[in-house]
Design a protein around this motif. Structure first.
Motif, short mmCIF file in Angstrom:
data_model
loop_
_atom_site.label_atom_id
_atom_site.label_comp_id
_atom_site.label_asym_id
_atom_site.label_seq_id
_atom_site.Cartn_x
_atom_site.Cartn_y
_atom_site.Cartn_z
N ASP A 77 7.08 -4.84 5.66
CA ASP A 77 7.16 -3.92 4.53
C ASP A 77 6.03 -4.25 3.57
O ASP A 77 5.73 -5.42 3.33
N HIS A 82 3.47 1.77 1.79
CA HIS A 82 4.26 2.81 1.12
C HIS A 82 3.36 3.80 0.37
O HIS A 82 3.55 5.01 0.45
N GLY A 101 9.71 3.82 10.42
CA GLY A 101 10.32 2.84 9.54
C GLY A 101 11.71 2.55 10.04
O GLY A 101 12.34 3.40 10.67
N ASN A 103 15.51 0.56 9.16
CA ASN A 103 16.41 -0.25 8.36
C ASN A 103 17.39 -1.00 9.27
O ASN A 103 18.37 -1.55 8.81
#
Length: 120
Positions: A77, A82, A101, A103
């Motif tokens: 990350d 971003h 991406g 999670n």
């Protein structure tokens, strides 16, 4: 400078990390055409070269002249990632680039880490 030649097509390419990432430019992405690029290297050295590397992907992919879908898989990350994603999202869509991406996490032997599944 690499001599002229045909592009190389692969399913998965790891983009060099740390100091080696400085060698990845538009020509790299023009010549190494992959369905998936893995950008690894969660360290302070990578942050300094990450934006030029990501911009080189956009410029190199623009030269392909095909509708090949490309998946970019960052293994860390990053604020730079971003910001690039937000600022270039429309361009990514035009070029057929998807940033993956995740999670999701995997737990193994008392350790938990982020993971994603890539299928070909």
């Amino acid at each position: 400078t690499a001599p002229p030649g045909p592009p190389v097509y692969v399913d998965l390419a790891y983009v060099p990390g740390s100091w080696s990432a400085r060698t990845v430019d538009e020509e790299f992405f023009r010549r190494v055409r992959s369905l998936c690029y893995v950008v690894s290297g969660d360290d302070h050295l990578k942050e300094g070269v990450l934006r030029p590397l990501l911009d080189a992907l956009l410029a190199g992919k623009h030269q392909w002249g095909t509708d090949t879908q490309v998946t970019l898989i960052p293994t860390f990350d990053s604020l730079v990632m971003h910001e690039w994603y937000q600022e270039t999202h429309d361009r990514q869509q035009e070029l057929g680039i998807t940033v993956l991406g995740s999670n999701s996490t995997v737990a193994m032997q008392d350790e938990t880490f982020p993971a994603c599944k890539v299928e070909f």
